[in-house]
Structures are given as structure tokens and as C-alpha cells.
Write an enzyme that holds these catalytic residues in place. Sequence first.
Site, short mmCIF file in Angstrom:
data_model
loop_
_atom_site.label_atom_id
_atom_site.label_comp_id
_atom_site.label_asym_id
_atom_site.label_seq_id
_atom_site.Cartn_x
_atom_site.Cartn_y
_atom_site.Cartn_z
CB SER A 66 -8.60 62.17 89.14
OG SER A 66 -9.82 62.64 88.59
N GLY A 67 -6.74 61.77 92.08
CA GLY A 67 -5.92 60.86 92.87
C GLY A 67 -6.80 59.96 93.72
#
Length: 363
Positions: A66-67
Site C-alpha cells: 500500500s505504499g
Amino acid sequence: MTVLGSVAPGFDAVRDAFADVLADARGGASFAVVRDGRAVVDLWGGLADPASAVPWRDDTLCVLFSGTKGIVATVVAALDVLDPDAPVREVWPGFTADATIGHVLAHTAGLPYVDGEHDMLDNAACAALLAEQRPLWTPGTRVAYHALTYGHLVAELLRRATGRSVGTLVRETLAEPFGLDLHLGTPEYLDGRMARLLRAPGYAISTVLDDPERRKIVERMYAGLLDSDERMNSAAYRRAELAAGSATGTARSMARLYDLLGHGQVVPPDPLARATRTWSEGVDAINDRPLRFGLGYELEDPIGTYGPTSRSAGAFGHSGAGGGRHGAWPQAGLGFSFVTNELRSENADGRADRLLEALSASL
């Protein structure tokens, strides 16, 4: 394990903290801090592939999970072609939920999973299903992390607004102009630089959640990804342009991206201010975790995701499954990134916290 890389004078405490991280590692990691355009911390070590003892190198790429959302939030803000106050159907005719673009970007749309048979790697098919899906709540009334559907929705909105895929936009808007080693839809020629992901013993998702019914929703949201070593390490996953979680990159480039943002580059001041103000906050309606979002960015929160409160005022960025942490401390004029291939449960992972505490003490 040996710590490789360098730190600027005054940042030895960060090197020591990173050495502690590696001493307890089964895999590898990298941590970078860029301040005013200069790398003051650039460290790496451990194993990129524990099974074959391949070492982590300075150019090792890792899935950012999810970066990725922070990268895509930057593309959205830089292009400034999606009005957060506009209804989704204004850009996407046929979208049935009464949601705005801001609801989608701030995780309040009420569409946290795809209902029906689907392949999570097929953006277009998942978007089509979501367009007809009834939200779990009235959009805008609750906040809950849209772990994968955020990506399907935002990718489709960008495609309709620009005529280009989200991976192309990442390359043309961020990677190429600023020389960033970041990729969404990672090409085959980079496969040899990839770290192999592994889950630590006992790895679990949403460790603050006790409710069994909502636990079923969480399992539905992540099914086939974080519960599958094969899927998360597959070339198909890396090739997919999943705006919620399949980007790859280095800590050095992620830290540089957030340093650039904090210094008024990449995104003009007004769109960045709009994207990094609070658009939603509260306890996740599904996961019971405190949340605070801008337009796609995570913001400083009550549980200290972005470090000591003395430094994290105004912080923004995005964390990633298993321990990744990437963001900006605007008041300190820096960007940071912790990247690892060893996924640990949130309640058993203090690696990024330890590094950010050491960084704060070094400033």
C-alpha cells in the site's frame, strides 16, 4: 547481518537502530532519508531472497504494497484532473453509487471489497463490478480502509480522465521526470532485482480486530494476496498496474519522492495542500483501527504511524502491508522510507517506529 550504505554526520543513531532491525531479520530491508535533496541516510542489508541467500543490494527492488497508494495519490495531485467534490459518475457514467471522487480517495465510498467472482489483477473487470455494486453505507458517512478497491476505483477514474493507464501515468509523471526507481506494472527486465517476499511466523492481518463477522469481511478483502506467498511473489502481480498495492521501488526513491513533495516540487502548493488536509478520520468501520486520510495520503494519526509527535505534525505518506513506511515530515524538510521483504503483523512490528524515533533524535 552487515549494515551497508552510509549516514551523514549526526545520524549514527539511525545506523544503530537499523543494525538492530537487521539483527532480528529473516529477510532484508532498506531505510533512506532525504533532506533538502541530500541523502542523509541510505542503508540496506540482509537477504533479498532468504531461500537462496541472495543479499539485499543498493538497487534491490521490493513490492511496496500500500505504499503504492501514496505514489498514486501524488499522481492524482500532480495531474489535478479529478475534482474531489465532483460525483464519480461525472467522470464515470454508469457508476451507480452516490459517491464523490473525494469519497473514493479518502476511503469513505463504502466499497471495500468486490462483490462477486473476480480476478483482483484485472482492473477493468473489478471496476465494472464496483460500478454496479451497492455501498455498505451511504458514501461519506463512514471511513474504512479500501485495501484493494481503492486501486481499482482510482485507476479507472484516471483512465477515464486522461486516457492513459495508471502505470503509464506513474512513469510519465513521476519516475521519468524525476529519475525515480519506482514502477507500477514492473517490466520483466527488472525481475532480477526483485526481493522475494516472506511472511514472518504468525503473520496476521488486522490484528486490532476482534469481531468475527467483520473478520470475515477483512479476509474477503485480502483473499488470495497476503495469504498467498505464490501470488504476492508472482510476476503477474508485479506486472499488474494495481494502484492500491503492486508498485515496486527502492527506499531511496521513495524517500526522495517525499522530500521533493515537501519542498514544493512534483505537485504545486495548492493541490498538495488540498490533498494533505483531512478529508476523513475516525475508527475504521471494519478494522477498528484509527484512521486519518487526505486525498489518498495517510496523515499523522493517534497511534503514531508517522513517528514522534514532535516531528510528525503535518506528516503525510502511506504505510504498506507487513511493515513498510513512507512519508514526509514537512517541518523537518525531509522524506523517509522503510522497505522490507519480511512481512510482520502490525502488533508485533516495531521496526519502522524504532527507525523514526532514532531519526527524530538525530535532528
